[in-house]
Enzyme design. Structure first.
Site, PDB file in Angstrom:
ATOM      1  N   ALA A 135      33.791  43.444  46.370  1.00  0.00           N
ATOM      2  CA  ALA A 135      32.584  42.980  45.703  1.00  0.00           C
ATOM      3  C   ALA A 135      31.324  43.742  46.110  1.00  0.00           C
ATOM      4  CB  ALA A 135      32.401  41.481  45.937  1.00  0.00           C
ATOM      5  N   LYS A 186      48.999  41.714  46.589  1.00  0.00           N
ATOM      6  CA  LYS A 186      48.366  42.671  47.516  1.00  0.00           C
ATOM      7  C   LYS A 186      47.625  41.952  48.639  1.00  0.00           C
ATOM      8  CE  LYS A 186      44.078  41.877  45.939  1.00  0.00           C
ATOM      9  NZ  LYS A 186      42.813  41.637  46.652  1.00  0.00           N
TER      10      LYS A 186
END
Length: 351
Positions: A135, A186
């Site tokens: 982010a 993941k």
């Protein structure tokens, strides 16, 4: 945008910079006020200036009014409740797009399945976006890409177009299962990388875990109906690399703290954010066992989290159930008996 954490706010910035009219919904009025007035979200994105045309509110009715695309960036375990709260205000033709990389613990459902189950809408109104998306890096406009997916190709293209900013390249496909599972799985491998990093193991160990982790991800996803090609793209390998190597990754950070000896509770207190991988481990393993998929790395992460394996043991037992060499990748599922033999060996070594 439903959700005003670091990822929700960042993606709202991407959408706004791509030319969309964006309203962020924040549960806390003070967060909505800061985004609306100051164009900041100092708690989750310190130092980042948000677009002047980005709006925010703590009212779901105002946020959803006229919305063509509704992006969801809330914790996986609260998504169902959030959907129930927004349902009365949802436009009849709105497309819901999940940015959430997790699995619901109580049902083992992916987020797109939770949306369909809760709102009873067709798959052509449900999309997902996934990729190497740290982010803060995106908020700083460092270039990256992602994949937008929907069973309806035109809807997938619509989502991809909506989030194609100068620094954010968007691709599209119709493999919702593969795109979504790449983002879920993941996180589990990133936990393993963090754990061995916290222990002090080096680059060979981490490279081996990433590579064998991708094999586990691919086997699981293909057994779930995904296209293996998706797992070699941005939603699979791309996201895996970013999450495993970045100190900004929440799952990598959580694993590193656990590898250093912190408890899960102490890890949560230090991070003050959700590491989706920790909550996804049990439901993913449940699904893997149902499908006959052997996931040694994820199993070992689960053992570390539950306290039945020391963090130092995750590396030495890297993806091996016994001393017999095995095929590197098999996309048809494997009998779980070999994993049972490994567990028996582990049990014997501790007695």
């Amino acid at each position: 945008m439903i959700g005003s954490g670091s990822w929700g706010t960042t993606f709202a910035k991407v959408l706004s910079d791509a030319g969309c009219d964006v309203t962020v919904w924040a549960r806390r009025p003070e967060v909505a006020q800061e985004i609306q007035v100051a164009k900041r979200n100092s708690q989750y994105l310190p130092g980042i200036n948000l677009p002047k045309n980005l709006k925010a509110t703590d009212s779901l009715e105002i946020a959803l009014k006229g919305a063509q695309l509704v992006f969801l960036a809330v914790p996986s375990q609260t998504l169902r409740q959030n959907l129930l709260e927004l349902e009365p205000f949802l436009e009849h033709r709105s497309v819901l797009v999940s940015l959430v990389k997790g699995v619901e613990q109580t049902t083992t459902m992916r987020m797109s399945e939770v949306i369909a189950d809760t709102l009873d809408i067709g798959p052509e109104r449900i999309g997902v976006v996934s990729g190497p998306n740290i982010a803060l890096e995106i908020a700083k406009e460092q270039p990256t890409g992602a994949v937008a997916s929907c069973v309806d190709m035109q809807v997938a293209q619509l989502i991809a177009t909506a989030c194609s900013a100068p620094y954010f390249r968007s691709y599209f496909n119709t493999d919702v299962v593969g795109t979504e599972l790449g983002g879920v799985l993941k996180n589990l491998i990133a936990l393993a990388i963090g754990i061995v990093d916290g222990v002090g193991y080096g680059e060979n160990t981490k490279a081996a875990i990433i590579t064998r982790g991708l094999a586990e991800m691919t086997e699981f996803a293909v057994a779930s109906g995904a296209d293996p090609v998706t797992l070699s793209g941005l939603a699979g390998l791309g996201d895996l690399i970013a999450t495993c190597q970045s100190p900004l990754s929440r799952n990598n950070t959580a694993g590193r703290l656990i590898g250093q000896g912190y408890t899960q509770e102490e890890t949560r207190e230090q991070m003050q954010q959700t590491a989706e991988g920790i909550t996804s481990v049990p439901p993913v393993l449940e699904l893997a066992r149902e499908r006959g998929i052997v996931m040694p790395i994820v199993e070992q992460v689960h053992m570390v989290l539950s306290g039945t394996m020391a963090p130092q043991q995750l590396g030495p037992h890297l993806a091996t159930e016994d001393d017999v060499p095995r095929p590197e990748l098999r996309l048809g599922g494997e009998r779980p008996s070999r994993w049972k033999r490994f567990l028996a060996r582990m049990k014997g070594s501790t007695e």
